[in-house]
Write a protein that holds these residues in place. Structure first.
Motif, PDB file in Angstrom:
ATOM      1  N   GLN A  47       0.845  -1.194   0.000  1.00 55.43           N
ATOM      2  CA  GLN A  47       0.000   0.000   0.000  1.00 55.43           C
ATOM      3  C   GLN A  47       0.882   1.247   0.000  1.00 55.43           C
ATOM      4  O   GLN A  47       2.025   1.213   0.455  1.00 55.43           O
ATOM      5  CB  GLN A  47      -0.952   0.020   1.189  1.00 55.43           C
ATOM      6  N   ARG A  97      -5.991  -7.911  -6.026  1.00 53.64           N
ATOM      7  CA  ARG A  97      -7.064  -6.917  -6.106  1.00 53.64           C
ATOM      8  C   ARG A  97      -6.400  -5.580  -5.834  1.00 53.64           C
ATOM      9  O   ARG A  97      -5.788  -5.388  -4.779  1.00 53.64           O
ATOM     10  CB  ARG A  97      -8.142  -7.196  -5.065  1.00 53.64           C
ATOM     11  N   GLU A  99      -6.682  -1.332  -5.636  1.00 53.67           N
ATOM     12  CA  GLU A  99      -7.611  -0.217  -5.495  1.00 53.67           C
ATOM     13  C   GLU A  99      -6.850   1.099  -5.406  1.00 53.67           C
ATOM     14  O   GLU A  99      -5.722   1.151  -4.899  1.00 53.67           O
ATOM     15  CB  GLU A  99      -8.485  -0.404  -4.247  1.00 53.67           C
ATOM     16  N   HIS A 168     -13.170   5.990  -7.209  1.00 50.69           N
ATOM     17  CA  HIS A 168     -12.441   4.898  -6.563  1.00 50.69           C
ATOM     18  C   HIS A 168     -12.422   3.715  -7.520  1.00 50.69           C
ATOM     19  O   HIS A 168     -13.459   3.136  -7.841  1.00 50.69           O
ATOM     20  CB  HIS A 168     -13.110   4.506  -5.245  1.00 50.69           C
ATOM     21  N   ARG A 170     -11.111  -0.083  -8.791  1.00 51.00           N
ATOM     22  CA  ARG A 170     -10.682  -1.404  -8.307  1.00 51.00           C
ATOM     23  C   ARG A 170     -10.497  -2.311  -9.514  1.00 51.00           C
ATOM     24  O   ARG A 170     -11.351  -2.370 -10.410  1.00 51.00           O
ATOM     25  CB  ARG A 170     -11.726  -1.991  -7.362  1.00 51.00           C
ATOM     26  N   ASP A 172      -9.507  -6.351 -10.307  1.00 52.14           N
ATOM     27  CA  ASP A 172      -9.221  -7.709  -9.855  1.00 52.14           C
ATOM     28  C   ASP A 172      -8.580  -8.479 -10.998  1.00 52.14           C
ATOM     29  O   ASP A 172      -9.152  -8.558 -12.100  1.00 52.14           O
ATOM     30  CB  ASP A 172     -10.502  -8.426  -9.436  1.00 52.14           C
ATOM     31  N   TYR A 181     -13.944  -2.274 -11.445  1.00 52.23           N
ATOM     32  CA  TYR A 181     -14.992  -1.664 -10.645  1.00 52.23           C
ATOM     33  C   TYR A 181     -14.744  -0.160 -10.543  1.00 52.23           C
ATOM     34  O   TYR A 181     -13.601   0.301 -10.587  1.00 52.23           O
ATOM     35  CB  TYR A 181     -14.994  -2.214  -9.217  1.00 52.23           C
ATOM     36  N   TYR A 222      -4.228  -5.977  -2.609  1.00 57.15           N
ATOM     37  CA  TYR A 222      -4.675  -7.035  -1.708  1.00 57.15           C
ATOM     38  C   TYR A 222      -4.437  -8.395  -2.318  1.00 57.15           C
ATOM     39  O   TYR A 222      -4.473  -8.554  -3.544  1.00 57.15           O
ATOM     40  CB  TYR A 222      -6.179  -6.913  -1.442  1.00 57.15           C
TER      41      TYR A 222
END
Length: 224
Positions: A47, A97, A99, A168, A170, A172, A181, A222
């Motif tokens: 992160q 994943r 973000e 935001h 995302r 995957d 997303y 993630y």
């Protein structure tokens, strides 16, 4: 629907490229509580809230684009038309994943994207939205870009448009499934097995008008 532009791949010494918008005095309402924290569920692999300029991302500038840390965000600015640029933190993952918060700071409409399974500047996946409301999932293999699952970028009212509007994102990348997303809602899901692992990253690009400056914050990878 909107036709995607042809990606202009730059073979640079650094594995990057810059996507961007021109800097404005407008400050978007992005979270200011520091790096996002995982409370439960998927394990955080990496992160970055971009508060330290030594966290490994590319810091690069030429006549076409620039990528660098800026005011506790990561900024990608593209100064050529129909140009794409990106940056990576120098990691290797398989299933992830990813973000991030993204917004246009200034300039004409352009792209904001998450990269996964980045092998080199000619091989990676790109999951993107545009700041005028379109989205798509592409693969770049041997330097050739292909939009997966559609012939055109699709429009969605779920994407916030305009300077300073934070989306935001995302992405995957799990097995042969790639999902995009925005703001908690799924936009697209496709399958492709050409690339299995690699780095993650951020990207931006322009269309006919140059000068897009994109900002990114709260980047999290993630384990799904």
């Amino acid at each position: 629907m909107k036709f995607p532009f042809r990606l202009l791949i730059v073979l640079a010494v650094l594995s990057l490229a810059a996507l961007a918008c021109s800097l404005t005095d407008q400050t978007p309402s992005v979270p200011s509580s520091g790096a996002p924290q995982a409370t439960s569920g998927p394990t955080v692999l990496f992160q970055d809230d971009f508060s330290r300029n030594s966290s490994g991302w590319d810091r690069y500038s030429d006549d076409s684009a620039s990528t660098d840390y800026f005011e506790d965000t990561y900024r990608i600015k593209v100064d050529d038309s129909n140009w794409y640029a990106w940056a990576n933190p120098g990691k290797t993952f398989t299933d992830v994943r990813v973000e991030v918060d993204a917004w246009k700071a200034s300039g004409p409409d352009g792209d904001a994207a998450i990269i996964c399974r980045y092998k080199d500047e000619q091989n990676f996946y790109l999951l993107n939205i545009t700041t005028d409301g379109y989205y798509g999932i592409s693969k770049i293999v041997a330097g050739e870009d292909t939009l997966i699952g559609s012939d055109m970028l699709e429009f969605s009212s779920l994407i916030k448009t305009g300077a300073g509007e934070v989306n935001h994102l995302r992405a995957d990348c799990i097995g042969n499934r790639l999902s995009l997303y925005v703001n908690g809602d799924i936009l697209a899901e496709v399958t492709d097995s050409d690339l299995a692992s690699g780095d993650v990253g951020l990207a931006s690009g322009t269309y006919d008008d140059p000068g897009t400056e994109m900002r990114f914050d709260n980047f999290v990878v993630y384990r799904p």
